[in-house]
Design a protein around this motif. Structure first.
Motif, PDB file in Angstrom:
ATOM      1  N   PRO A 403     -70.556  -7.456 -18.162  1.00 11.99           N
ATOM      2  CA  PRO A 403     -71.768  -6.895 -18.360  1.00 11.99           C
ATOM      3  C   PRO A 403     -71.915  -6.236 -19.747  1.00 11.99           C
ATOM      4  O   PRO A 403     -73.068  -6.011 -20.251  1.00 11.99           O
ATOM      5  N   THR A 404     -71.062  -5.972 -20.490  1.00  8.21           N
ATOM      6  CA  THR A 404     -71.180  -5.823 -21.909  1.00  8.21           C
ATOM      7  C   THR A 404     -70.994  -7.099 -22.702  1.00  8.21           C
ATOM      8  O   THR A 404     -71.257  -6.896 -23.841  1.00  8.21           O
ATOM      9  N   GLY A 405     -70.308  -8.149 -22.050  1.00 11.39           N
ATOM     10  CA  GLY A 405     -69.781  -9.284 -22.878  1.00 11.39           C
ATOM     11  C   GLY A 405     -68.582  -9.090 -23.568  1.00 11.39           C
ATOM     12  O   GLY A 405     -67.885 -10.130 -23.833  1.00 11.39           O
ATOM     13  N   ARG A 406     -68.228  -7.778 -23.869  1.00 10.32           N
ATOM     14  CA  ARG A 406     -67.006  -7.651 -24.448  1.00 10.32           C
ATOM     15  C   ARG A 406     -65.740  -7.892 -23.575  1.00 10.32           C
ATOM     16  O   ARG A 406     -64.680  -7.707 -23.842  1.00 10.32           O
ATOM     17  N   GLU A 407     -66.096  -8.089 -22.299  1.00 12.55           N
ATOM     18  CA  GLU A 407     -64.802  -8.372 -21.430  1.00 12.55           C
ATOM     19  C   GLU A 407     -64.226  -9.716 -21.686  1.00 12.55           C
ATOM     20  O   GLU A 407     -63.009  -9.789 -21.301  1.00 12.55           O
ATOM     21  N   ILE A 408     -65.053 -10.390 -22.436  1.00 11.50           N
ATOM     22  CA  ILE A 408     -64.194 -11.988 -23.020  1.00 11.50           C
ATOM     23  C   ILE A 408     -63.120 -11.428 -23.945  1.00 11.50           C
ATOM     24  O   ILE A 408     -62.070 -12.389 -23.950  1.00 11.50           O
TER      25      ILE A 408
END
Length: 582
Positions: A403-408
């Motif tokens: 959802p935020t992309g920062r999960e990567i």
């Protein structure tokens, strides 16, 4: 670094530079009398009204004010109504009206004050209006009293009229500032840069010899950096020997001290430099050297794959040479999540998420299993500068599970642990200590938020790297301690100063004092495990201004101060006699 692409100009007007009002005439007289300066030409109008009219701003509201009791008579009041995430979310500036040619020596002076009861905060910046490349940048506290900042620079490139921006970024906090007395004089090559005056008011909080933090630091060092050693001497029958002479000689700190280095210059590699290599082992001339290093570029993704300065075999050779001498190695860095610092084919495939994931996994697998690196790198900066470098996160943002992309980032940290469960994972960034951001500021809290997100998702973040490229605006010892305290309290993990250096606008005397104080503060903090500079010799330093050694390998005062602390004041050599109990 994020860039603001749209802004509103307060005033955009054509100006003439033929007039010269009293303020500018008096400046020339002052510079001639005090510094022997003559000649040169103005790079902005030498007229107060024209300069005020030419000032542009965004992120706040500006108005003209009349000033009395100062060398100048006009100023702009600039109100910042909302604190931004970045210093550059609000700024006031002017651009050059005549060209400045690469290599020309230019002198800038500006006056600033906080127009409220509390101190303000600003970043003085000189940058190319299109590329944002900086001639100078430093952040400082703004007094409620008028303060003059005087800054010389040698132009790194040629600036046509309107291409060099001078001013203050002031988006750090809600504040009202007044700016006046702006002058820019181009002395070309007729006057050496060293003759131009510098006055940046670089006194920092905690610099006084009796500053309270020093007592606390000394007590902490006594407690956390020392331990008792008991030696019992017995004869062949196991009886105690009284009066035996026992010599205790310390060999190495547990605390890590070192620098970024280049693998090509050591271990017989392609750019072997015997002096460079020797100073790693013998920093102080007394046999005491670095006990930890980090490769400046050699392990970065692009550099590794393209083998920029060393082959893989040469890098392994350097690693093994260092480990044979009991020097530990930090890995820098696994992932720097900006297209600028990632291999080109990642940006070219930024919408192909399976491709990006595969490349990331390959990168981690390769670096953590490469023969000769395995077991020889104690820790990695797994993620570098995630607070503002968000290209990779933005590529994943909004996709299933991201959802935020920062999960990567969580995926990356988990992959590291899956490949090597013993690896110590660091997040390395510059946005706190480097820039003087403190608790409560948006960027400080954003940095902490991103770290907390990864931890809350179960990823292992075991170390925080504070880069500490200090610049010319020397930071408060109290702010630095508060930052270290806050991160330690929030995350209960280790910390290191990973990339220390300072601007060439800091005098040798002041640099020695500040470096000694900053090192003392860090050495006294229970979370800090090491202090590494980003290069140690001017001849191989990204700024050409290494903190410790000059081009001719003489030790700078900052290097002398570090040597005194680490290898004398905080060092144990003792000769003792045993008591009757041995």
């Amino acid at each position: 670094m994020l860039r603001l692409l749209l802004f509103t100009s307060l005033v955009c007007s054509a100006v003439s530079i033929t007039a010269q009002t009293a303020y500018y005439t008096n400046l020339l007289t002052q510079w001639n009398t005090q510094n022997g300066l003559s000649g040169g030409a103005w790079s902005i109008p030498a007229d107060e009204q024209q300069v005020m009219n030419a000032l542009s701003s965004y992120g706040g509201t500006a108005s003209m004010v009349t000033i009395s009791g100062q060398p100048f008579t006009k100023a702009r009041a600039f109100i910042v109504p909302t604190a931004g995430i970045n210093p550059w979310d609000a700024a006031i500036y002017i651009t050059n009206t005549t060209p400045i040619v690469q290599g020309e020596n230019v002198l800038v002076t500006m006056w600033i004050r906080s127009a409220t009861a509390s101190t303000g905060r600003a970043s003085l910046y000189l940058e190319h209006i299109d590329t944002y490349d900086k001639e100078a940048y430093f952040t400082f506290e703004v007094s409620t009293q008028w303060t003059q900042l005087t800054l010389p620079f040698a132009a790194n490139t040629t600036y046509p009229a309107g291409k060099l921006r001078f001013g203050f970024q002031v988006g750090q906090k809600v504040q009202t500032l007044q700016i006046g007395g702006i002058a820019v004089r181009n002395y070309a090559t007729a006057v050496p840069l060293t003759q131009l005056p510098v006055d940046l008011h670089q006194d920092y909080a905690g610099s006084a010899p009796d500053a309270p933090w020093r007592t606390e630091a000394a007590a902490s060092i006594e407690q956390i950096r020392k331990a008792n050693l008991e030696v019992t001497v017995q004869d062949g029958n196991g009886d105690p020997v009284s009066g035996a002479v026992v010599n205790v000689e310390m060999l190495q700190h547990q605390f890590k001290f070192g620098s970024a280095i280049t693998a090509s210059r050591i271990a017989g590699n392609n750019d072997q430099d015997n002096t460079y290599q020797q100073k790693i082992l013998d920093f102080d001339g007394q046999g005491h050297g670095f006990n930890e290093i980090v490769f400046e570029n050699d392990l970065k993704w692009d550099s590794w794959e393209a083998q920029w300065s060393v082959s893989h075999a040469e890098l392994v050779n350097a690693v093994q040479w260092l480990r044979a001498r009991d020097i530990s190695i930090r890995g820098h860095n696994l992932v720097w999540p900006s297209w600028q610092y990632l291999p080109d084919n990642l940006e070219a495939n930024k919408t192909n998420l399976p491709f990006l994931k595969n490349r990331l996994n390959e990168r981690i697998q390769t670096m953590l299993t490469w023969p000769g690196l395995v077991g020889n790198i104690a820790e990695w900066d797994v993620l570098n500068e995630i607070t503002f470098k968000e290209d990779l996160a933005n590529a994943f943002k909004g996709s299933p599970g991201y959802p935020t992309g920062r999960e990567i980032y969580v995926d990356i940290l988990n992959k590291v642990k899956a490949v090597d469960p013993t690896m110590i994972s660091y997040l390395n960034d510059y946005v706190t200590i480097d820039q003087g951001n403190t608790i409560g500021s948006p960027v400080f809290e954003q940095c902490k938020q991103y770290i907390q997100e990864t931890r809350s998702a179960g990823a292992a973040v075991e170390g925080i790297g504070f880069q500490a490229h200090i610049g010319a605006g020397l930071i408060s010892m109290y702010d630095a301690k508060q930052t270290l305290d806050d991160f330690y309290s929030a995350f209960n993990c280790r910390a290191k100063i990973t990339e220390y250096d300072f601007s060439d606008l800091v005098s040798d005397t002041l640099a020695a004092q500040f470096t000694g104080d900053f090192l003392t503060l860090c050495f006294s903090h229970p979370s800090v495990d090491g202090f590494l500079s980003w290069g140690f010799w001017n001849g191989a330093h990204w700024l050409g201004n290494a903190p410790y050694f000059r081009d001719d390998w003489t030790l700078r005062p900052a290097g002398q101060r570090v040597s005194q602390l680490l290898f004398h004041d905080w060092w144990t050599n003792a000769n003792l006699n045993t008591n009757p109990n041995g």
